[in-house]
Motif scaffolding. Structure first.
Motif, short mmCIF file in Angstrom:
data_model
loop_
_atom_site.label_atom_id
_atom_site.label_comp_id
_atom_site.label_asym_id
_atom_site.label_seq_id
_atom_site.Cartn_x
_atom_site.Cartn_y
_atom_site.Cartn_z
N ILE A 182 8.50 -26.64 -0.89
CA ILE A 182 9.36 -25.56 -1.35
C ILE A 182 9.75 -24.62 -0.22
N SER A 183 10.99 -24.15 -0.26
CA SER A 183 11.43 -23.13 0.69
C SER A 183 11.91 -21.88 -0.05
N ASN A 184 12.69 -22.09 -1.12
CA ASN A 184 13.22 -20.94 -1.87
C ASN A 184 13.22 -21.21 -3.37
N ILE A 185 12.99 -20.13 -4.12
CA ILE A 185 13.25 -20.14 -5.55
C ILE A 185 14.62 -19.54 -5.76
N VAL A 186 15.48 -20.23 -6.51
CA VAL A 186 16.83 -19.74 -6.79
C VAL A 186 16.91 -19.35 -8.26
N PHE A 187 17.36 -18.12 -8.50
CA PHE A 187 17.48 -17.62 -9.87
C PHE A 187 18.90 -17.81 -10.38
N LYS A 188 19.06 -17.77 -11.69
CA LYS A 188 20.37 -17.99 -12.29
C LYS A 188 21.37 -16.88 -11.94
N ASN A 189 20.87 -15.72 -11.51
CA ASN A 189 21.77 -14.64 -11.10
C ASN A 189 22.20 -14.79 -9.64
N ASN A 227 -3.52 -17.42 1.47
CA ASN A 227 -2.92 -16.25 2.15
C ASN A 227 -1.42 -16.41 2.43
N GLN A 228 -0.77 -17.34 1.73
CA GLN A 228 0.66 -17.53 1.90
C GLN A 228 1.42 -16.96 0.71
N LYS A 229 2.70 -16.70 0.92
CA LYS A 229 3.54 -16.16 -0.14
C LYS A 229 3.66 -17.19 -1.25
N THR A 230 3.22 -16.81 -2.43
CA THR A 230 3.05 -17.77 -3.52
C THR A 230 3.64 -17.22 -4.81
N ALA A 231 4.27 -18.09 -5.57
CA ALA A 231 4.81 -17.72 -6.88
C ALA A 231 4.05 -18.44 -7.98
N ILE A 232 4.03 -17.82 -9.14
CA ILE A 232 3.48 -18.43 -10.35
C ILE A 232 4.60 -18.46 -11.38
N VAL A 233 4.82 -19.60 -11.99
CA VAL A 233 5.80 -19.72 -13.06
C VAL A 233 5.05 -19.79 -14.38
N GLU A 265 13.86 -12.67 -14.06
CA GLU A 265 15.11 -13.43 -14.01
C GLU A 265 14.84 -14.91 -14.33
N GLU A 266 15.80 -15.57 -14.98
CA GLU A 266 15.65 -16.98 -15.30
C GLU A 266 15.81 -17.83 -14.03
N LEU A 267 15.05 -18.92 -13.99
CA LEU A 267 15.04 -19.79 -12.81
C LEU A 267 16.14 -20.83 -12.89
N GLU A 268 16.75 -21.08 -11.75
CA GLU A 268 17.81 -22.09 -11.64
C GLU A 268 17.30 -23.34 -10.96
N SER A 269 16.68 -23.19 -9.77
CA SER A 269 16.27 -24.37 -9.00
C SER A 269 15.25 -23.99 -7.94
N PHE A 270 14.63 -25.03 -7.38
CA PHE A 270 13.74 -24.87 -6.23
C PHE A 270 14.38 -25.59 -5.05
N GLU A 271 14.65 -24.86 -3.99
CA GLU A 271 15.12 -25.50 -2.76
C GLU A 271 13.91 -25.99 -1.99
N HIS A 272 14.01 -27.23 -1.49
CA HIS A 272 12.84 -27.81 -0.85
C HIS A 272 13.25 -28.85 0.18
N ASN A 273 12.29 -29.25 0.97
CA ASN A 273 12.48 -30.31 1.96
C ASN A 273 11.40 -31.36 1.70
N ASP A 274 11.82 -32.48 1.10
CA ASP A 274 10.90 -33.56 0.74
C ASP A 274 9.72 -33.06 -0.08
N GLY A 275 10.00 -32.16 -1.00
CA GLY A 275 8.96 -31.68 -1.91
C GLY A 275 8.27 -30.41 -1.46
#
Length: 301
Positions: free
Chosen positions: A209-216, A143-149, A197-207
């Motif tokens: 995840i907090s944010n998905i960052v896109f190339k735009n 029930n949490q906000k989840t992404a699929i790549v 959008e193309e993916l740039e990076s995953f912001e995280h704290n010790d693994g």
């Protein structure tokens, strides 16, 4: 140290240890060679393995090794197996340290190596908040906000599966969508957001995840990500012997865990897309019994 064995097991994680226990209890002389790099070594908790649910994978391994060590016909050698030769009577295995061992039968429980995409933060989050299996980890992020790549048919089927655990779902295709118009309509009907959008990076704290960052430059916050990176065999020795591989790069085995080369068996993640501790243990235990049965059949003439 003894040099000649009835069975050599290459790979000392869950499947290899399970096979070693099965063979040890069958009174077989066994050598287990392991380089000490299980694929889930940075995963904090293992799930969906009854009696061990929620335990640290390294603790499960340590307990398993201690129990297998009880069987004195099983010996351990902590090295990397580097060479293999099929002989008239079985197999010769050479380690990186130059030691040479022989056996009548050989079991590969060597697992696979994940080939991570070039997304900064992906590897650091793998097994912690970037997940591959909802049966192993889905309950913890339900029930949490989840992404699929993923993209195309894989992305569609993955989104369908993960929707059982959360309805707050985003499908990141990491570039132009390869979904059919029908698939896109179905996903939109089930409120799955599709981002191309193309993916740039995953912001995280010790693994974590907090944010998905896109190339735009855009960001979206998520609590978990599911992905199925490409993989290859962790050990090349099965291919050296001529063991057949599937289109997915997995070692081909029959219902008895036999490979396409006589006397060579395989079990665990190296043989199946269904990667879980419970299934690795199951296939290893079965492989051990199958090897013992073959040894009996060969001697009982």
């Amino acid at each position: 140290m003894e040099k000649n064995f009835e069975v050599i097991i290459i790979g000392g994680s869950y499947s290899g240890l399970s096979a070693a226990m099965s063979l040890g209890r069958s009174l077989r002389q066994v050598l287990l060679i392991d380089s000490g790099l299980p694929c889930n070594r940075q995963t904090p908790h293992s799930h969906n393995f009854i009696t061990h649910d929620g335990e640290n994978p390294a603790e499960i391994l340590a307990k398993a090794k201690l129990q297998v060590d009880f069987y004195k016909t099983v010996q351990f050698y902590n090295r990397l197996a580097s060479e293999v030769v099929k002989t008239q009577n079985g197999f010769e295995i050479k380690t990186e340290s130059g030691e040479l061992f022989t056996s009548k039968k050989l079991l590969f429980a060597t697992g696979v190596k994940d080939l991570f995409p070039e997304i900064k933060g992906f590897a650091a989050c793998w097994g912690i908040s970037v997940l591959h299996c909802p049966y192993c980890h889905g309950y913890e992020v339900k029930n949490q906000k989840t992404a699929i790549v993923a993209n195309g048919e894989v992305g569609f089927e993955y989104a369908k599966l993960i929707s059982n655990w959360t309805k707050d779902l985003i499908l990141c295709t990491n570039g132009k969508s390869e979904l059919t118009s029908e698939q896109m309509q179905i996903l939109k009907k089930h409120a799955v957001l599709i981002l191309e959008e193309e993916l740039e990076s995953f912001e995280h704290n010790d693994g974590y995840i907090s944010n998905i960052v896109f190339k735009n430059g855009e960001k979206i916050d998520v609590k978990a990500i599911y992905a199925r990176p490409a993989l290859k065999q962790h050990c090349s020795l099965p291919q050296v012997l001529g063991c057949g591989l599937s289109d997915q790069g997995l070692i081909k085995v029959d219902l008895m865990q036999k490979t396409t080369v006589y006397g060579v068996y395989a079990s665990g993640d190296a043989t199946t897309q269904m990667r879980s501790v419970a299934l690795a243990v199951s296939s290893g235990s079965f492989a051990g019994a199958a090897i013992n049965k073959e040894l009996i059949e060969e001697s009982f003439v």
